[in-house]
Design a protein around this motif. Structure first.
Motif, PDB file in Angstrom:
ATOM      1  N   ILE A   1       0.816  -1.223   0.000  1.00 17.15           N
ATOM      2  CA  ILE A   1       0.000   0.000   0.000  1.00 17.15           C
ATOM      3  C   ILE A   1       0.849   1.273   0.000  1.00 17.15           C
ATOM      4  O   ILE A   1       0.331   2.376   0.040  1.00 17.15           O
ATOM      5  CB  ILE A   1      -0.998   0.041   1.188  1.00 17.15           C
ATOM      6  N   THR A   2       2.188   1.149  -0.028  1.00 19.73           N
ATOM      7  CA  THR A   2       3.058   2.331   0.082  1.00 19.73           C
ATOM      8  C   THR A   2       2.679   3.416  -0.925  1.00 19.73           C
ATOM      9  O   THR A   2       2.522   4.579  -0.561  1.00 19.73           O
ATOM     10  CB  THR A   2       4.542   1.927  -0.099  1.00 19.73           C
ATOM     11  N   TYR A   3       2.515   3.056  -2.190  1.00 18.42           N
ATOM     12  CA  TYR A   3       2.326   4.095  -3.201  1.00 18.42           C
ATOM     13  C   TYR A   3       0.865   4.502  -3.390  1.00 18.42           C
ATOM     14  O   TYR A   3       0.565   5.375  -4.190  1.00 18.42           O
ATOM     15  CB  TYR A   3       3.026   3.690  -4.503  1.00 18.42           C
ATOM     16  N   THR A   4      -0.055   3.899  -2.614  1.00 18.72           N
ATOM     17  CA  THR A   4      -1.433   4.397  -2.615  1.00 18.72           C
ATOM     18  C   THR A   4      -1.742   5.077  -1.278  1.00 18.72           C
ATOM     19  O   THR A   4      -2.762   5.733  -1.128  1.00 18.72           O
ATOM     20  CB  THR A   4      -2.445   3.248  -2.855  1.00 18.72           C
ATOM     21  N   SER A   5      -0.816   4.922  -0.306  1.00 21.75           N
ATOM     22  CA  SER A   5      -1.004   5.554   1.007  1.00 21.75           C
ATOM     23  C   SER A   5      -0.554   7.009   0.933  1.00 21.75           C
ATOM     24  O   SER A   5       0.479   7.311   0.347  1.00 21.75           O
ATOM     25  CB  SER A   5      -0.169   4.771   2.027  1.00 21.75           C
ATOM     26  N   PRO A   6      -1.311   7.956   1.557  1.00 18.58           N
ATOM     27  CA  PRO A   6      -0.897   9.363   1.495  1.00 18.58           C
ATOM     28  C   PRO A   6       0.440   9.612   2.182  1.00 18.58           C
ATOM     29  O   PRO A   6       1.112  10.600   1.906  1.00 18.58           O
ATOM     30  CB  PRO A   6      -2.038  10.099   2.214  1.00 18.58           C
ATOM     31  N   ASN A   7       0.855   8.718   3.084  1.00 23.83           N
ATOM     32  CA  ASN A   7       2.100   8.919   3.837  1.00 23.83           C
ATOM     33  C   ASN A   7       3.187   7.923   3.466  1.00 23.83           C
ATOM     34  O   ASN A   7       4.147   7.755   4.196  1.00 23.83           O
ATOM     35  CB  ASN A   7       1.814   8.831   5.333  1.00 23.83           C
ATOM     36  N   PHE A   8       3.034   7.248   2.312  1.00 18.62           N
ATOM     37  CA  PHE A   8       4.026   6.256   1.859  1.00 18.62           C
ATOM     38  C   PHE A   8       4.298   5.195   2.930  1.00 18.62           C
ATOM     39  O   PHE A   8       5.429   4.766   3.123  1.00 18.62           O
ATOM     40  CB  PHE A   8       5.338   6.944   1.438  1.00 18.62           C
ATOM     41  N   PHE A   9       3.229   4.797   3.624  1.00 22.91           N
ATOM     42  CA  PHE A   9       3.383   3.849   4.734  1.00 22.91           C
ATOM     43  C   PHE A   9       4.096   2.573   4.275  1.00 22.91           C
ATOM     44  O   PHE A   9       3.726   1.964   3.271  1.00 22.91           O
ATOM     45  CB  PHE A   9       2.013   3.506   5.316  1.00 22.91           C
ATOM     46  N   GLY A  10       5.147   2.197   5.008  1.00 26.04           N
ATOM     47  CA  GLY A  10       5.866   0.960   4.684  1.00 26.04           C
ATOM     48  C   GLY A  10       7.101   1.161   3.822  1.00 26.04           C
ATOM     49  O   GLY A  10       7.847   0.210   3.578  1.00 26.04           O
ATOM     50  N   LEU A  11       7.351   2.404   3.369  1.00 26.90           N
ATOM     51  CA  LEU A  11       8.542   2.659   2.549  1.00 26.90           C
ATOM     52  C   LEU A  11       9.808   2.620   3.417  1.00 26.90           C
ATOM     53  O   LEU A  11       9.823   3.182   4.521  1.00 26.90           O
ATOM     54  CB  LEU A  11       8.419   4.046   1.903  1.00 26.90           C
ATOM     55  N   VAL A  12      10.844   1.972   2.933  1.00 29.93           N
ATOM     56  CA  VAL A  12      12.142   1.940   3.641  1.00 29.93           C
ATOM     57  C   VAL A  12      13.215   2.478   2.688  1.00 29.93           C
ATOM     58  O   VAL A  12      13.309   2.049   1.535  1.00 29.93           O
ATOM     59  CB  VAL A  12      12.508   0.512   4.095  1.00 29.93           C
TER      60      VAL A  12
END
Ligand SMILES: *[C@@H]1O[C@H](CO)[C@@H](O)[C@H](O)[C@H]1NC(C)=O
Ligand SMILES: *[C@@H]1O[C@H](CO)[C@@H](O)[C@H](O)[C@H]1NC(C)=O
Length: 170
Positions: free
Chosen positions: A69-80
């Motif tokens: 969901i990183t690139y659909t989340s407004p906060n890039f959740f899960g990006l490392v």
């Protein structure tokens, strides 16, 4: 994405204390090496320098993992992201290099742009050459002022503790 130079002013309170001898016996060569390290008295220091994170041809950071969901989340959740950013004495990237900020940050907030930062500030100049500071903390990206913890260090910063404050110019 447009070019995004980020400059942070960092001021750290650092306390370097004498070494506490280990209770567990290690191999003799390691103990001998450790005995020979210079030991300094505890002191308080304040350091100021600039941190540059650059996109473009000399990109200093690299995304290495994401969630589904990183690139659909407004906060890039899960990006490392892994970074190796120059630290300089002045705000210009051309000013004298004093070290590098090498570490990881990950988007760990679903509510705002909030990053977990895990970094080593590795110094390459002057009396701090070869010493490093270990830093860890929460970075709410959209805030102007940030504070994370100095949790340790090596060399002259052995057993350091303190606070790293920063200000970002995006
Ligand atoms: C993301 O992965 C999880 C675990 O595999 C799955 O349950 C979820 O449906 C996936 N979400 C999307 C948006 O693909
Ligand atoms: C920093 O230390 C390294 C390793 O000892 C040495 O090669 C280098 O010349 C030093 N740099 C400066 C600017 O003193």
């Amino acid at each position: 994405m447009e070019k995004l130079p980020m400059i942070l002013l960092l001021c750290s309170m650092v306390i370097a204390t004498p070494v506490v001898r280990g209770v567990v016996e290690g191999p003799k060569v390691v103990e001998e090496w450790f005995e020979k390290l210079s030991h300094v008295k505890e002191k308080v220091a304040k350091l100021c320098f600039y941190f540059h994170e650059n996109l473009g041809k000399s990109q200093t950071f690299m995304p290495v993992a994401q969630s589904n969901i990183t690139y659909t989340s407004p906060n890039f959740f899960g990006l490392v992201v892994v970074m190796d950013d120059p630290l300089t004495v002045g705000p210009e990237i051309s000013s004298k290099l004093v070290g590098r900020c090498q570490g990881l940050y990950g988007s760990t907030s679903q509510i705002e742009m909030g990053y977990l930062m895990v970094m080593n500030f590795v110094f390459v100049d002057g009396e701090f050459n070869g010493s490093s500071l270990a830093v860890m903390g929460h970075n709410p990206l959209k805030h102007i002022y940030h504070e994370v913890s100095i949790v340790g260090g090596s060399g002259i910063f052995r057993l350091a503790c303190g606070v790293l404050t920063s200000w970002s110019m995006l």
